[in-house]
Design an enzyme around this catalytic site. Structure first.
Site, mmCIF file in Angstrom:
data_model
loop_
_atom_site.group_PDB
_atom_site.id
_atom_site.type_symbol
_atom_site.label_atom_id
_atom_site.label_comp_id
_atom_site.label_asym_id
_atom_site.label_seq_id
_atom_site.Cartn_x
_atom_site.Cartn_y
_atom_site.Cartn_z
ATOM 1 N N ARG A 165 -57.691 -13.529 -0.522
ATOM 2 C CA ARG A 165 -57.841 -14.589 0.480
ATOM 3 C C ARG A 165 -57.502 -15.954 -0.095
ATOM 4 O O ARG A 165 -58.109 -16.962 0.246
ATOM 5 C CB ARG A 165 -59.258 -14.587 1.065
ATOM 6 C CG ARG A 165 -59.662 -13.309 1.756
ATOM 7 C CD ARG A 165 -58.767 -13.004 2.963
ATOM 8 N NE ARG A 165 -59.192 -11.760 3.595
ATOM 9 C CZ ARG A 165 -58.739 -10.562 3.260
ATOM 10 N NH1 ARG A 165 -57.834 -10.446 2.310
ATOM 11 N NH2 ARG A 165 -59.167 -9.484 3.866
ATOM 12 N N SER A 237 -63.504 -12.360 11.027
ATOM 13 C CA SER A 237 -64.438 -12.269 9.899
ATOM 14 C C SER A 237 -64.791 -13.674 9.417
ATOM 15 O O SER A 237 -63.905 -14.418 8.980
ATOM 16 C CB SER A 237 -63.809 -11.465 8.754
ATOM 17 O OG SER A 237 -63.518 -10.148 9.178
ATOM 18 N N GLU A 333 -65.044 -17.484 5.058
ATOM 19 C CA GLU A 333 -63.591 -17.329 5.069
ATOM 20 C C GLU A 333 -62.969 -18.364 5.996
ATOM 21 O O GLU A 333 -61.819 -18.763 5.823
ATOM 22 C CB GLU A 333 -63.235 -15.912 5.524
ATOM 23 C CG GLU A 333 -61.770 -15.567 5.442
ATOM 24 C CD GLU A 333 -61.503 -14.101 5.717
ATOM 25 O OE1 GLU A 333 -60.455 -13.811 6.308
ATOM 26 O OE2 GLU A 333 -62.324 -13.256 5.347
#
Length: 337
Positions: A165, A237, A333
């Site tokens: 990520r 998410s 995130e």
């Protein structure tokens, strides 16, 4: 022609559906538009933010500055040989439209990333991933422009410094460049990645293990877990899956023998954040207008006209609870602006 809106409402530009305003909003449908808006910034400096589909953003308040929204379109084959095809996609293309195009043409590599919301331009920034695949596995080139001087750049996969990520665009080049297009190197034949257990099970039930079946399976799984942003505001998410030291994992597995995990290396183990949150009893719980989705603990939703602070408070409370229970630190995130 570059279009700039004044006092623009951003509700349709963020998938949480929060009604916040930006002082200005520039829609850039071409590379010339990007260069023009950069020239404007250099002659009239002001705070700015580059956004894609708004699927990874949480606006905590009105944005006092210029929002730059690249909407450059186009999907084209720029090279191919017997085994591979190189596809260039504009930053403003819907990510799942690109995946659908590749699957339809039997190009392998992106199928496990089906139905992820957002635009192509954001995919290398976040290094999006799902079901055993990360987009870095297929990215060959990222094209764009430097905001400081309007110069064009071309970065190869190594230049992008991809990690979980993460990319250079979230690190040293954060807020310094705008992605205009991405080139993907895909295979004309390959073995499907069925490493994620539930995906393999569902594909096998359908009896045909091919690209289209895998894509349909992943879409079905995502739809069963994730609410549509148009029906219930969310950013997918909300938290990253934490990666912890092997020694810490060995301690935890003694207390929580059912804890799912993925071995990253001899020293590192990934733990599903959704399991941590679900096990802690957060599914369905709410703070103000924000709530944890009843079917997927990893998703925070705008349940009842939530304020940004409701979502932030819920996130912070969950982070604190997980730290107390497991001595694991969750990280959002989602980018909180």
């Amino acid at each position: 022609m570059l279009a700039i809106k004044k006092n623009a409402n951003l509700k349709s530009y963020n998938t949480f559906g929060l009604s916040v305003n930006a002082t200005e909003l520039a829609e850039c449908s071409s590379l010339d538009d990007l260069i023009e808006v950069i020239n404007l910034l250099n002659t009239d400096p002001k705070p700015y933010l580059v956004i894609g589909g708004g699927s990874n953003l949480l606006f905590s308040k009105d944005f006092k500055g210029l929002i730059i929204h690249p909407t450059i379109k186009g999907i084209e084959i720029i090279e191919e040989d017997d085994n591979h095809v190189w596809i260039k996609a504009g930053a403003g293309e819907e990510w799942d439209d690109l995946v659908a195009y590749c699957v339809m043409n039997n190009y392998y590599g992106l199928e496990n990333l089906s139905y992820i919301p957002g635009n192509v331009g954001a995919s290398p920034v976040q290094n999006i991933g799902a079901y055993g695949v990360e987009v870095k596995d297929c990215i060959e080139i990222v094209n764009g422009v430097f905001i400081k001087d309007g110069k064009l750049f071309t970065m190869n996969n190594v230049d992008c410094k991809f990690d979980y990520r993460y990319s250079v665009f979230k690190g040293e080049l954060k807020n310094k460049v705008i992605v205009s297009s991405v080139v993907f190197k895909l295979k004309k034949s390959a073995k499907l990645n069925l490493s994620y257990g539930p995906v393999k099970e569902e594909v096998m039930k359908k009896g045909t293990a091919d690209l289209q079946t895998l894509r349909e399976t992943i879409i079905d799984i995502r739809k069963s877990k994730l609410p549509e942003p148009s029906e219930m505001g969310n950013a997918g998410s909300f938290f990253k899956n934490p990666i912890i030291q092997r020694s810490k994992f060995e301690e935890l597995i003694k207390v929580f023998p059912q804890m799912p995990h993925y071995i990253i290396s001899d020293d590192l183990v990934k733990i599903p954040a959704g399991w941590l949150i679900d096990t802690s009893g957060w599914k369905g719980k709410s703070i103000g207008g924000a709530a944890v989705h009843e079917k997927q603990a990893l998703v925070l939703i705008n349940k009842n006209n939530a304020l940004a602070q409701d979502i932030i408070n819920l996130s912070n409370t969950i982070i604190s609870d997980i730290r107390n229970r497991f001595q694991i630190s969750l990280e959002p995130e989602v980018n909180i602006i």
